[in-house]
Design a protein around this motif. Structure first.
Motif, PDB file in Angstrom:
ATOM      1  N   ILE A  47     -29.092  23.765 -17.508  1.00 46.78           N
ATOM      2  CA  ILE A  47     -27.817  24.393 -17.859  1.00 46.78           C
ATOM      3  C   ILE A  47     -27.765  24.678 -19.358  1.00 46.78           C
ATOM      4  CG2 ILE A  47     -25.315  24.014 -18.034  1.00 46.78           C
ATOM      5  CD1 ILE A  47     -25.545  22.491 -15.343  1.00 46.78           C
ATOM      6  N   GLN A  48     -28.191  23.709 -20.157  1.00 42.87           N
ATOM      7  CA  GLN A  48     -28.196  23.907 -21.612  1.00 42.87           C
ATOM      8  C   GLN A  48     -29.100  25.071 -22.001  1.00 42.87           C
ATOM      9  OE1 GLN A  48     -29.456  19.992 -22.776  1.00 42.87           O
ATOM     10  NE2 GLN A  48     -27.380  19.345 -23.278  1.00 42.87           N
ATOM     11  N   THR A  49     -30.255  25.143 -21.395  1.00 41.76           N
ATOM     12  CA  THR A  49     -31.193  26.225 -21.702  1.00 41.76           C
ATOM     13  C   THR A  49     -30.611  27.570 -21.278  1.00 41.76           C
ATOM     14  OG1 THR A  49     -33.047  24.704 -21.444  1.00 41.76           O
ATOM     15  CG2 THR A  49     -33.547  27.055 -21.359  1.00 41.76           C
ATOM     16  N   PHE A  50     -29.975  27.602 -20.133  1.00 40.38           N
ATOM     17  CA  PHE A  50     -29.367  28.834 -19.649  1.00 40.38           C
ATOM     18  C   PHE A  50     -28.326  29.360 -20.631  1.00 40.38           C
ATOM     19  CE2 PHE A  50     -26.032  31.071 -17.262  1.00 40.38           C
ATOM     20  CZ  PHE A  50     -26.779  32.083 -16.685  1.00 40.38           C
ATOM     21  N   PHE A  51     -27.535  28.452 -21.226  1.00 36.29           N
ATOM     22  CA  PHE A  51     -26.466  28.853 -22.127  1.00 36.29           C
ATOM     23  C   PHE A  51     -26.910  28.979 -23.587  1.00 36.29           C
ATOM     24  CE2 PHE A  51     -23.789  27.505 -18.554  1.00 36.29           C
ATOM     25  CZ  PHE A  51     -22.994  28.632 -18.453  1.00 36.29           C
ATOM     26  N   ASN A  52     -28.197  28.877 -23.848  1.00 36.88           N
ATOM     27  CA  ASN A  52     -28.743  29.184 -25.170  1.00 36.88           C
ATOM     28  C   ASN A  52     -29.156  30.638 -25.148  1.00 36.88           C
ATOM     29  OD1 ASN A  52     -29.022  27.220 -27.337  1.00 36.88           O
ATOM     30  ND2 ASN A  52     -29.956  25.928 -25.756  1.00 36.88           N
ATOM     31  N   PHE A  53     -28.558  31.433 -26.014  1.00 34.51           N
ATOM     32  CA  PHE A  53     -28.824  32.866 -26.014  1.00 34.51           C
ATOM     33  C   PHE A  53     -29.699  33.238 -27.196  1.00 34.51           C
ATOM     34  CE2 PHE A  53     -24.717  32.233 -23.898  1.00 34.51           C
ATOM     35  CZ  PHE A  53     -25.053  32.703 -22.640  1.00 34.51           C
ATOM     36  N   GLY A  54     -30.561  34.187 -26.995  1.00 32.89           N
ATOM     37  CA  GLY A  54     -31.452  34.664 -28.036  1.00 32.89           C
ATOM     38  C   GLY A  54     -32.769  33.911 -28.014  1.00 32.89           C
ATOM     39  N   ALA A  55     -33.825  34.616 -28.340  1.00 33.20           N
ATOM     40  CA  ALA A  55     -35.168  34.035 -28.287  1.00 33.20           C
ATOM     41  C   ALA A  55     -35.329  32.873 -29.260  1.00 33.20           C
ATOM     42  CB  ALA A  55     -36.218  35.113 -28.559  1.00 33.20           C
ATOM     43  N   GLU A  56     -34.742  32.982 -30.458  1.00 36.18           N
ATOM     44  CA  GLU A  56     -34.869  31.898 -31.445  1.00 36.18           C
ATOM     45  C   GLU A  56     -34.213  30.619 -30.950  1.00 36.18           C
ATOM     46  OE1 GLU A  56     -34.606  32.947 -35.870  1.00 36.18           O
ATOM     47  OE2 GLU A  56     -33.561  34.603 -34.857  1.00 36.18           O
ATOM     48  N   ASN A  57     -33.003  30.742 -30.417  1.00 39.01           N
ATOM     49  CA  ASN A  57     -32.300  29.565 -29.907  1.00 39.01           C
ATOM     50  C   ASN A  57     -33.031  28.946 -28.720  1.00 39.01           C
ATOM     51  OD1 ASN A  57     -30.280  29.725 -31.831  1.00 39.01           O
ATOM     52  ND2 ASN A  57     -28.993  31.031 -30.549  1.00 39.01           N
ATOM     53  N   LYS A  58     -33.558  29.799 -27.858  1.00 41.85           N
ATOM     54  CA  LYS A  58     -34.318  29.274 -26.716  1.00 41.85           C
ATOM     55  C   LYS A  58     -35.587  28.579 -27.197  1.00 41.85           C
ATOM     56  CE  LYS A  58     -32.549  31.889 -22.898  1.00 41.85           C
ATOM     57  NZ  LYS A  58     -31.842  30.992 -22.030  1.00 41.85           N
ATOM     58  N   ALA A  59     -36.235  29.126 -28.217  1.00 41.98           N
ATOM     59  CA  ALA A  59     -37.434  28.484 -28.770  1.00 41.98           C
ATOM     60  C   ALA A  59     -37.097  27.090 -29.296  1.00 41.98           C
ATOM     61  CB  ALA A  59     -38.038  29.338 -29.879  1.00 41.98           C
ATOM     62  N   ARG A  60     -35.995  26.987 -30.017  1.00 44.05           N
ATOM     63  CA  ARG A  60     -35.574  25.670 -30.528  1.00 44.05           C
ATOM     64  C   ARG A  60     -35.266  24.703 -29.378  1.00 44.05           C
ATOM     65  NH1 ARG A  60     -33.244  29.178 -34.220  1.00 44.05           N
ATOM     66  NH2 ARG A  60     -34.024  28.892 -36.333  1.00 44.05           N
ATOM     67  N   GLN A  61     -34.601  25.217 -28.352  1.00 48.75           N
ATOM     68  CA  GLN A  61     -34.264  24.375 -27.197  1.00 48.75           C
ATOM     69  C   GLN A  61     -35.537  23.891 -26.495  1.00 48.75           C
ATOM     70  OE1 GLN A  61     -31.636  22.933 -26.175  1.00 48.75           O
ATOM     71  NE2 GLN A  61     -31.943  22.472 -24.022  1.00 48.75           N
ATOM     72  N   PHE A  62     -36.488  24.786 -26.274  1.00 47.71           N
ATOM     73  CA  PHE A  62     -37.731  24.381 -25.610  1.00 47.71           C
ATOM     74  C   PHE A  62     -38.531  23.402 -26.477  1.00 47.71           C
ATOM     75  CE2 PHE A  62     -37.319  28.352 -22.953  1.00 47.71           C
ATOM     76  CZ  PHE A  62     -37.144  27.673 -21.750  1.00 47.71           C
ATOM     77  N   LEU A  63     -38.489  23.582 -27.793  1.00 50.69           N
ATOM     78  CA  LEU A  63     -39.155  22.626 -28.686  1.00 50.69           C
ATOM     79  C   LEU A  63     -38.508  21.258 -28.555  1.00 50.69           C
ATOM     80  CD1 LEU A  63     -41.243  22.034 -30.876  1.00 50.69           C
ATOM     81  CD2 LEU A  63     -39.544  22.764 -32.574  1.00 50.69           C
ATOM     82  N   HIS A  64     -37.195  21.232 -28.535  1.00 53.39           N
ATOM     83  CA  HIS A  64     -36.482  19.964 -28.349  1.00 53.39           C
ATOM     84  C   HIS A  64     -36.856  19.315 -27.017  1.00 53.39           C
ATOM     85  CE1 HIS A  64     -33.339  16.973 -28.080  1.00 53.39           C
ATOM     86  NE2 HIS A  64     -32.940  17.515 -26.944  1.00 53.39           N
ATOM     87  N   LEU A  65     -36.873  20.113 -25.957  1.00 47.35           N
ATOM     88  CA  LEU A  65     -37.218  19.570 -24.638  1.00 47.35           C
ATOM     89  C   LEU A  65     -38.657  19.057 -24.607  1.00 47.35           C
ATOM     90  CD1 LEU A  65     -35.459  22.169 -22.297  1.00 47.35           C
ATOM     91  CD2 LEU A  65     -34.691  19.855 -22.900  1.00 47.35           C
ATOM     92  N   ALA A  66     -39.553  19.752 -25.283  1.00 48.27           N
ATOM     93  CA  ALA A  66     -40.945  19.284 -25.360  1.00 48.27           C
ATOM     94  C   ALA A  66     -40.992  17.926 -26.046  1.00 48.27           C
ATOM     95  CB  ALA A  66     -41.813  20.297 -26.101  1.00 48.27           C
ATOM     96  N   GLU A  67     -40.200  17.762 -27.092  1.00 47.73           N
ATOM     97  CA  GLU A  67     -40.175  16.480 -27.794  1.00 47.73           C
ATOM     98  C   GLU A  67     -39.597  15.371 -26.917  1.00 47.73           C
ATOM     99  OE1 GLU A  67     -38.245  17.544 -31.527  1.00 47.73           O
ATOM    100  OE2 GLU A  67     -40.243  17.434 -32.435  1.00 47.73           O
ATOM    101  N   VAL A  68     -38.594  15.702 -26.131  1.00 46.89           N
ATOM    102  CA  VAL A  68     -38.030  14.718 -25.200  1.00 46.89           C
ATOM    103  C   VAL A  68     -39.092  14.311 -24.178  1.00 46.89           C
ATOM    104  CG1 VAL A  68     -36.303  14.343 -23.382  1.00 46.89           C
ATOM    105  CG2 VAL A  68     -35.640  15.462 -25.523  1.00 46.89           C
ATOM    106  N   ARG A  69     -39.853  15.301 -23.657  1.00 43.59           N
ATOM    107  CA  ARG A  69     -40.924  14.986 -22.708  1.00 43.59           C
ATOM    108  C   ARG A  69     -41.966  14.071 -23.354  1.00 43.59           C
ATOM    109  NH1 ARG A  69     -37.667  17.926 -20.360  1.00 43.59           N
ATOM    110  NH2 ARG A  69     -36.698  15.892 -20.447  1.00 43.59           N
ATOM    111  N   LEU A  70     -42.281  14.307 -24.611  1.00 36.74           N
ATOM    112  CA  LEU A  70     -43.261  13.469 -25.301  1.00 36.74           C
ATOM    113  C   LEU A  70     -42.733  12.046 -25.461  1.00 36.74           C
ATOM    114  CD1 LEU A  70     -46.090  13.612 -26.465  1.00 36.74           C
ATOM    115  CD2 LEU A  70     -45.089  14.254 -28.669  1.00 36.74           C
ATOM    116  N   ALA A  71     -41.458  11.907 -25.767  1.00 34.82           N
ATOM    117  CA  ALA A  71     -40.846  10.580 -25.868  1.00 34.82           C
ATOM    118  C   ALA A  71     -40.861   9.880 -24.502  1.00 34.82           C
ATOM    119  CB  ALA A  71     -39.424  10.696 -26.399  1.00 34.82           C
ATOM    120  N   GLU A  72     -40.566  10.640 -23.446  1.00 36.86           N
ATOM    121  CA  GLU A  72     -40.623  10.082 -22.092  1.00 36.86           C
ATOM    122  C   GLU A  72     -42.049   9.661 -21.752  1.00 36.86           C
ATOM    123  OE1 GLU A  72     -37.105  12.873 -20.143  1.00 36.86           O
ATOM    124  OE2 GLU A  72     -39.194  13.283 -19.671  1.00 36.86           O
TER     125      GLU A  72
END
Length: 172
Positions: A47-72
């Motif tokens: 849902i958070q990713t869906f509501f992030n608009f623009g390629a830059e914002n989505k890139a930041r969101q995916f980077l954050h999610l990648a970091e969460v996966r690494l922590a997991e």
């Protein structure tokens, strides 16, 4: 009344996804992949990713999610759950690739993505430190996956650095 509650819940998901990470460490992993309620976390992130608009914002969101996966991933290794850890590492790779792809899209759209590329580069270097640290701690059967993730993150680092100006490249 139901609409107001739904709106408040959706708004809380959005604001939680916009938090800025401390540059020194990985984010808190929160609910882990071995939890029964992990699907709720995945749903929230979608849902958070869906509501992030623009390629830059989505890139930041995916980077954050990648970091969460690494922590997991780190937590799963600590728990000795290597099979779940491996699946989490694969998700990390996919989300890091998505961050890189979205940053490329932003550049193709004519956006100045140097700051974003520097951020991705710095974070990927941190990811490589974490992965190298874990590499020394895991059983032999899990090492191949980590080596693949290190190689993939190195390619991601190189792709991100291509966007950066010459003087910034030397700093990285």
């Amino acid at each position: 009344m139901k609409k107001i509650i739904f709106l408040l819940i959706a708004l809380s998901f959005l604001t939680a996804g916009c938090k800025v990470l401390a540059e020194e460490s990985l984010p808190n992993s929160g609910t882990l992949p071995d939890s029964t309620f992990y699907f709720l976390k995945s749903w929230k992130e979608s849902i958070q990713t869906f509501f992030n608009f623009g390629a830059e914002n989505k890139a930041r969101q995916f980077l954050h999610l990648a970091e969460v996966r690494l922590a997991e991933y780190q937590k799963m290794i600590e728990k000795g759950k290597t099979e779940i850890a491996q699946k989490t590492l694969e998700k990390y790779e996919r989300q890091l690739n998505q961050a890189l792809e979205k940053s490329r899209e932003a550049k193709e759209q004519g956006k100045d993505v140097e700051k974003l590329a520097i951020s991705i580069s710095e974070r990927v270097l941190k990811h490589q430190e974490v992965l190298n640290d874990v590499l020394n701690k895991v059983p032999e059967e899990a090492k191949k996956g980590i080596e693949n993730a290190i190689e993939m993150s190195q390619k991601g680092f190189e792709n991100a650095v291509q966007v950066v100006s010459e003087e910034k490249k030397e700093e990285l």
